[in-house]
Enzyme design. Structure first.
Site, mmCIF file in Angstrom:
data_model
loop_
_atom_site.group_PDB
_atom_site.id
_atom_site.type_symbol
_atom_site.label_atom_id
_atom_site.label_comp_id
_atom_site.label_asym_id
_atom_site.label_seq_id
_atom_site.Cartn_x
_atom_site.Cartn_y
_atom_site.Cartn_z
ATOM 1 N N SER A 10 0.848 -1.193 0.000
ATOM 2 C CA SER A 10 0.000 0.000 0.000
ATOM 3 C C SER A 10 0.878 1.235 0.000
ATOM 4 C CB SER A 10 -0.862 0.009 1.268
ATOM 5 O OG SER A 10 -1.270 1.337 1.546
ATOM 6 N N MET A 138 -10.694 -6.345 6.842
ATOM 7 C CA MET A 138 -9.860 -5.297 7.450
ATOM 8 C C MET A 138 -9.357 -5.766 8.809
ATOM 9 S SD MET A 138 -9.626 -2.784 5.314
ATOM 10 C CE MET A 138 -8.656 -1.734 6.405
ATOM 11 N N GLY A 145 -2.682 4.364 7.907
ATOM 12 C CA GLY A 145 -1.650 3.340 7.944
ATOM 13 C C GLY A 145 -1.009 3.318 9.323
ATOM 14 N N GLY A 146 -0.181 2.326 9.550
ATOM 15 C CA GLY A 146 0.620 2.284 10.767
ATOM 16 C C GLY A 146 -0.127 1.895 12.034
ATOM 17 N N ASP A 174 -5.846 -6.548 5.450
ATOM 18 C CA ASP A 174 -5.308 -5.198 5.272
ATOM 19 C C ASP A 174 -5.272 -4.479 6.615
ATOM 20 O OD1 ASP A 174 -4.637 -2.645 4.485
ATOM 21 O OD2 ASP A 174 -6.431 -2.311 3.262
ATOM 22 N N SER A 197 3.041 0.363 6.002
ATOM 23 C CA SER A 197 4.189 0.934 6.705
ATOM 24 C C SER A 197 5.354 -0.043 6.829
ATOM 25 C CB SER A 197 3.760 1.465 8.075
ATOM 26 O OG SER A 197 3.000 0.513 8.756
HETATM 27 C C1 DX5 Z 1 -5.991 1.498 5.989
HETATM 28 C C2 DX5 Z 1 -5.585 1.116 4.580
HETATM 29 C C3 DX5 Z 1 -4.428 0.213 4.546
HETATM 30 C C4 DX5 Z 1 -3.160 0.770 5.104
HETATM 31 C C5 DX5 Z 1 -2.246 -0.318 5.501
HETATM 32 O O1 DX5 Z 1 -7.237 2.075 5.957
HETATM 33 O O2 DX5 Z 1 -6.653 0.473 3.928
HETATM 34 O O3 DX5 Z 1 -4.222 -0.299 3.217
HETATM 35 O O4 DX5 Z 1 -2.470 1.579 4.197
HETATM 36 O O5 DX5 Z 1 -1.137 0.223 6.094
HETATM 37 P P1 DX5 Z 1 -0.367 -0.557 7.257
HETATM 38 O O6 DX5 Z 1 0.203 -1.776 6.632
HETATM 39 O O7 DX5 Z 1 0.641 0.410 7.730
HETATM 40 O O8 DX5 Z 1 -1.389 -0.903 8.310
HETATM 41 ZN ZN ZN Z 2 -6.204 -0.613 2.061
#
Ligand code: DX5
Ligand code: ZN
Length: 222
Positions: A10, A138, A145-146, A174, A197
């Site tokens: 992502s 999810m 992210g993160g 995800d 991340s």
């Molecule tokens: C969150 C997004 C994810 C996110 C994942 O709403 O849908 O795709 O970018 O990032 P990490 O891997 O940092 O959780």
């Molecule tokens: Zn996503």
């Protein structure tokens, strides 16, 4: 049984001011590019409008896995398919007509995918299984992210794997996926991994994609 794994980085945590060079870092090793589209309505964050997203899709060296976190998604989802996204994920919570929209996505030439947030159960959506090419479970609240991987989503991943049975449908997780959490998702039956991340905060994003894939293959006994 999971037969192969896909790593879909992502770009949410990449440097948006130089996206092309960020994508180039992983384009030799990733399976698809995961594009998080957020509208500041369905989630409290904004990433790209359709025009900016279209430019990324057009320029991407990788097939694009569009994750649409936008309200009232039905019409725009088909447009994402029409501009050539390999896969388009709509959220169950954001559609008014799941069946028709999934049909339209496929008719426009993309893989059709249904995503659900942590608070949404999967069973109500079992009836759409034959219209789907991917489920997205999810493992964080969508928006950022993160965040920390929600291990308590693994029972939902397992249940989704049961629903899929032996159909060739991908099962994506995800949120919070990293070297230390990917095993939980593999164990539960996921085969497609969004990693934000953990890849883009690593000094060597391509090496991290390869490490994750190798780790997954070893876990699966390849
Ligand atoms: C969150 C997004 C994810 C996110 C994942 O709403 O849908 O795709 O970018 O990032 P990490 O891997 O940092 O959780
Ligand atoms: Zn996503």
């Amino acid at each position: 049984m999971v037969s192969d794994v896909r790593i879909t980085p992502s770009i949410l945590n990449a440097d948006f001011s130089q996206l092309n060079s960020e994508v180039a870092k992983i384009s030799q090793v990733a399976d698809l590019l995961h594009l998080d589209v957020m509208d500041n309505v369905f989630v409290p964050n904004f990433t790209f409008d359709f025009e900016a997203a279209s430019k990324i899709v057009k320029e991407s060296a990788l097939p694009v896995d569009a994750h649409l976190m936008v309200a009232d998604v039905d019409k725009i989802a088909v447009q994402y398919a029409e501009i050539g996204c390999a896969s388009v994920t709509i959220h169950a919570e954001a559609t008014r007509n799941i069946g028709q929209t999934l049909k339209n996505i496929r008719a426009a030439g993309s893989r059709a995918s249904l995503g659900i947030k942590p608070g949404t159960e999967i069973d109500a959506y079992e009836e759409y299984v034959d219209q789907l090419d991917m489920f997205l479970i999810m493992t964080v609240e969508p928006g950022f992210g993160g965040q920390k991987f929600m291990e308590n989503m693994m029972s939902k991943v397992k249940r989704t794997r049961q629903i899929i049975g032996d159909r060739p449908i991908w099962l994506q997780v995800d949120g919070g996926v990293s070297m230390s959490t990917i095993e939980f998702a593999l164990e539960a039956g996921a085969d497609t991994f969004v990693v934000g991340s953990a890849v883009f905060n690593d000094p060597d994003p391509a090496a991290m994609v390869q490490k994750l894939r190798k780790h997954a293959h070893e876990y699966l006994g390849y």
